[in-house]
Design a protein around this motif. Structure first.
Motif, PDB file in Angstrom:
ATOM      1  N   SER A  60      15.537 -44.682 -20.511  1.00 23.94           N
ATOM      2  CA  SER A  60      16.877 -44.164 -20.786  1.00 23.94           C
ATOM      3  C   SER A  60      16.948 -43.538 -22.186  1.00 23.94           C
ATOM      4  CB  SER A  60      17.894 -45.298 -20.662  1.00 23.94           C
ATOM      5  OG  SER A  60      19.160 -44.876 -21.042  1.00 23.94           O
ATOM      6  N   GLU A  61      16.395 -44.219 -23.170  1.00 22.69           N
ATOM      7  CA  GLU A  61      16.418 -43.689 -24.529  1.00 22.69           C
ATOM      8  C   GLU A  61      15.490 -42.486 -24.689  1.00 22.69           C
ATOM      9  OE1 GLU A  61      16.466 -46.449 -27.699  1.00 22.69           O
ATOM     10  OE2 GLU A  61      17.754 -47.852 -26.604  1.00 22.69           O
ATOM     11  N   ALA A  62      14.403 -42.464 -23.949  1.00 23.15           N
ATOM     12  CA  ALA A  62      13.514 -41.295 -23.978  1.00 23.15           C
ATOM     13  C   ALA A  62      14.224 -40.080 -23.413  1.00 23.15           C
ATOM     14  CB  ALA A  62      12.240 -41.587 -23.198  1.00 23.15           C
ATOM     15  N   TYR A  63      14.968 -40.269 -22.301  1.00 24.62           N
ATOM     16  CA  TYR A  63      15.772 -39.173 -21.753  1.00 24.62           C
ATOM     17  C   TYR A  63      16.788 -38.684 -22.780  1.00 24.62           C
ATOM     18  CZ  TYR A  63      14.380 -39.258 -16.808  1.00 24.62           C
ATOM     19  OH  TYR A  63      13.702 -39.162 -15.626  1.00 24.62           O
ATOM     20  N   GLN A  64      17.422 -39.619 -23.460  1.00 22.63           N
ATOM     21  CA  GLN A  64      18.429 -39.247 -24.458  1.00 22.63           C
ATOM     22  C   GLN A  64      17.810 -38.421 -25.584  1.00 22.63           C
ATOM     23  OE1 GLN A  64      21.617 -39.853 -23.820  1.00 22.63           O
ATOM     24  NE2 GLN A  64      22.126 -38.617 -25.588  1.00 22.63           N
ATOM     25  N   SER A  65      16.593 -38.769 -25.991  1.00 17.20           N
ATOM     26  CA  SER A  65      15.932 -37.983 -27.029  1.00 17.20           C
ATOM     27  C   SER A  65      15.640 -36.568 -26.549  1.00 17.20           C
ATOM     28  CB  SER A  65      14.650 -38.671 -27.502  1.00 17.20           C
ATOM     29  OG  SER A  65      13.628 -38.596 -26.530  1.00 17.20           O
ATOM     30  N   LEU A  66      15.347 -36.423 -25.238  1.00 16.03           N
ATOM     31  CA  LEU A  66      15.140 -35.084 -24.680  1.00 16.03           C
ATOM     32  C   LEU A  66      16.437 -34.289 -24.659  1.00 16.03           C
ATOM     33  CD1 LEU A  66      12.757 -35.825 -21.680  1.00 16.03           C
ATOM     34  CD2 LEU A  66      12.254 -34.393 -23.657  1.00 16.03           C
ATOM     35  N   VAL A  67      17.519 -34.939 -24.244  1.00 14.38           N
ATOM     36  CA  VAL A  67      18.816 -34.262 -24.170  1.00 14.38           C
ATOM     37  C   VAL A  67      19.234 -33.768 -25.558  1.00 14.38           C
ATOM     38  CG1 VAL A  67      21.281 -34.647 -23.751  1.00 14.38           C
ATOM     39  CG2 VAL A  67      19.593 -35.483 -22.119  1.00 14.38           C
ATOM     40  N   ASN A  68      19.017 -34.591 -26.557  1.00 15.79           N
ATOM     41  CA  ASN A  68      19.392 -34.222 -27.930  1.00 15.79           C
ATOM     42  C   ASN A  68      18.345 -33.363 -28.621  1.00 15.79           C
ATOM     43  OD1 ASN A  68      21.756 -35.690 -27.705  1.00 15.79           O
ATOM     44  ND2 ASN A  68      20.809 -37.559 -28.478  1.00 15.79           N
ATOM     45  N   VAL A 101      11.677 -36.148 -33.446  1.00 21.66           N
ATOM     46  CA  VAL A 101      11.169 -37.373 -34.046  1.00 21.66           C
ATOM     47  C   VAL A 101      11.267 -38.518 -33.044  1.00 21.66           C
ATOM     48  CG1 VAL A 101      11.536 -39.067 -35.889  1.00 21.66           C
ATOM     49  CG2 VAL A 101      11.710 -36.629 -36.398  1.00 21.66           C
ATOM     50  N   LEU A 102      12.431 -38.647 -32.386  1.00 17.97           N
ATOM     51  CA  LEU A 102      12.590 -39.689 -31.375  1.00 17.97           C
ATOM     52  C   LEU A 102      11.737 -39.411 -30.143  1.00 17.97           C
ATOM     53  CD1 LEU A 102      16.391 -40.591 -31.495  1.00 17.97           C
ATOM     54  CD2 LEU A 102      14.445 -41.949 -32.267  1.00 17.97           C
ATOM     55  N   MET A 103      11.596 -38.129 -29.788  1.00 20.46           N
ATOM     56  CA  MET A 103      10.749 -37.785 -28.638  1.00 20.46           C
ATOM     57  C   MET A 103       9.325 -38.275 -28.871  1.00 20.46           C
ATOM     58  SD  MET A 103      12.272 -33.994 -27.816  1.00 20.46           S
ATOM     59  CE  MET A 103      10.866 -33.440 -26.941  1.00 20.46           C
ATOM     60  N   LYS A 104       8.797 -38.055 -30.065  1.00 24.37           N
ATOM     61  CA  LYS A 104       7.440 -38.504 -30.398  1.00 24.37           C
ATOM     62  C   LYS A 104       7.371 -40.029 -30.370  1.00 24.37           C
ATOM     63  CE  LYS A 104       3.243 -38.289 -32.075  1.00 24.37           C
ATOM     64  NZ  LYS A 104       2.251 -38.700 -31.120  1.00 24.37           N
ATOM     65  N   LYS A 105       8.404 -40.686 -30.905  1.00 25.15           N
ATOM     66  CA  LYS A 105       8.438 -42.151 -30.921  1.00 25.15           C
ATOM     67  C   LYS A 105       8.398 -42.699 -29.499  1.00 25.15           C
ATOM     68  CE  LYS A 105      11.615 -45.936 -31.806  1.00 25.15           C
ATOM     69  NZ  LYS A 105      12.950 -46.311 -32.267  1.00 25.15           N
ATOM     70  N   GLY A 141       7.275 -12.429 -18.024  1.00 27.42           N
ATOM     71  CA  GLY A 141       7.771 -12.187 -19.366  1.00 27.42           C
ATOM     72  C   GLY A 141       7.648 -13.389 -20.287  1.00 27.42           C
ATOM     73  N   MET A 142       7.424 -14.565 -19.734  1.00 28.65           N
ATOM     74  CA  MET A 142       7.271 -15.740 -20.571  1.00 28.65           C
ATOM     75  C   MET A 142       5.794 -15.997 -20.806  1.00 28.65           C
ATOM     76  SD  MET A 142      10.108 -18.492 -19.386  1.00 28.65           S
ATOM     77  CE  MET A 142       9.744 -19.503 -20.803  1.00 28.65           C
ATOM     78  N   GLN A 143       5.459 -16.316 -22.033  1.00 27.80           N
ATOM     79  CA  GLN A 143       4.061 -16.606 -22.345  1.00 27.80           C
ATOM     80  C   GLN A 143       3.799 -18.088 -22.188  1.00 27.80           C
ATOM     81  OE1 GLN A 143       3.165 -15.136 -26.214  1.00 27.80           O
ATOM     82  NE2 GLN A 143       3.657 -13.028 -25.698  1.00 27.80           N
ATOM     83  N   SER A 144       2.633 -18.401 -21.706  1.00 35.62           N
ATOM     84  CA  SER A 144       2.244 -19.794 -21.518  1.00 35.62           C
ATOM     85  C   SER A 144       1.631 -20.332 -22.796  1.00 35.62           C
ATOM     86  CB  SER A 144       1.222 -19.900 -20.382  1.00 35.62           C
ATOM     87  OG  SER A 144       0.750 -21.211 -20.278  1.00 35.62           O
ATOM     88  N   ALA A 145       2.016 -21.529 -23.179  1.00 36.04           N
ATOM     89  CA  ALA A 145       1.418 -22.165 -24.351  1.00 36.04           C
ATOM     90  C   ALA A 145       0.001 -22.591 -24.006  1.00 36.04           C
ATOM     91  CB  ALA A 145       2.254 -23.368 -24.770  1.00 36.04           C
ATOM     92  N   GLY A 146      -0.857 -22.611 -24.998  1.00 34.97           N
ATOM     93  CA  GLY A 146      -2.243 -22.990 -24.778  1.00 34.97           C
ATOM     94  C   GLY A 146      -2.400 -24.447 -24.390  1.00 34.97           C
ATOM     95  N   SER A 147      -1.524 -25.297 -24.850  1.00 33.30           N
ATOM     96  CA  SER A 147      -1.587 -26.712 -24.505  1.00 33.30           C
ATOM     97  C   SER A 147      -0.184 -27.191 -24.149  1.00 33.30           C
ATOM     98  CB  SER A 147      -2.141 -27.517 -25.681  1.00 33.30           C
ATOM     99  OG  SER A 147      -1.260 -27.417 -26.780  1.00 33.30           O
ATOM    100  N   THR A 148      -0.137 -28.357 -23.542  1.00 35.57           N
ATOM    101  CA  THR A 148       1.164 -28.888 -23.163  1.00 35.57           C
ATOM    102  C   THR A 148       1.941 -29.277 -24.410  1.00 35.57           C
ATOM    103  OG1 THR A 148       0.227 -31.089 -22.935  1.00 35.57           O
ATOM    104  CG2 THR A 148       0.367 -29.738 -20.944  1.00 35.57           C
ATOM    105  N   ASP A 149       3.232 -29.156 -24.330  1.00 36.27           N
ATOM    106  CA  ASP A 149       4.056 -29.504 -25.471  1.00 36.27           C
ATOM    107  C   ASP A 149       4.605 -30.918 -25.336  1.00 36.27           C
ATOM    108  OD1 ASP A 149       5.851 -29.091 -23.459  1.00 36.27           O
ATOM    109  OD2 ASP A 149       7.123 -27.711 -24.562  1.00 36.27           O
ATOM    110  N   LEU A 150       5.279 -31.360 -26.353  1.00 40.64           N
ATOM    111  CA  LEU A 150       5.790 -32.729 -26.406  1.00 40.64           C
ATOM    112  C   LEU A 150       6.787 -33.006 -25.289  1.00 40.64           C
ATOM    113  CD1 LEU A 150       5.958 -35.455 -27.839  1.00 40.64           C
ATOM    114  CD2 LEU A 150       7.655 -34.440 -29.390  1.00 40.64           C
TER     115      LEU A 150
END
Length: 91
Positions: free
Chosen positions: A66-74, A78-82, A19-28
């Protein structure tokens, strides 16, 4: 005990439930997770340098992870890309 045949810790991202569709490319999110795992392997290398020679590098990379994980949690894209860009250039 059967040895694990799958070495990809993020394999669950490739297998979609029905039931879930796969994205054509990987996401951020997926790309950032891969970079976090890659940098954590680099941290192990820095930690293994004798006489604390890699302690500074290890602590800096730990803070980035640690900060990258925090950007994922939130889910702050913008921070994820950074942090993806920062982690991408870590070696």
């Amino acid at each position: 005990m059967t040895p694990a045949t799958n070495n990809d810790p993020l394999d669950f991202l490739h297998s979609n439930p029905p039931g879930m569709q796969s994205a054509g490319s990987t996401d951020l999110v997926q790309q950032l997770l891969y970079e976090i795992i890659r940098v954590k392997e680099i941290i192990v290398y820095y930690d293994s340098i004798p006489n604390g020679g890699g302690q500074l590098g290890s602590s800096i990379l730990n803070e980035l992870v640690s900060e990258a994980y925090q950007s994922l949690v939130n889910y702050d894209t913008v921070l994820m890309k950074k942090y993806y860009d920062l982690l991408l250039n870590c070696d």
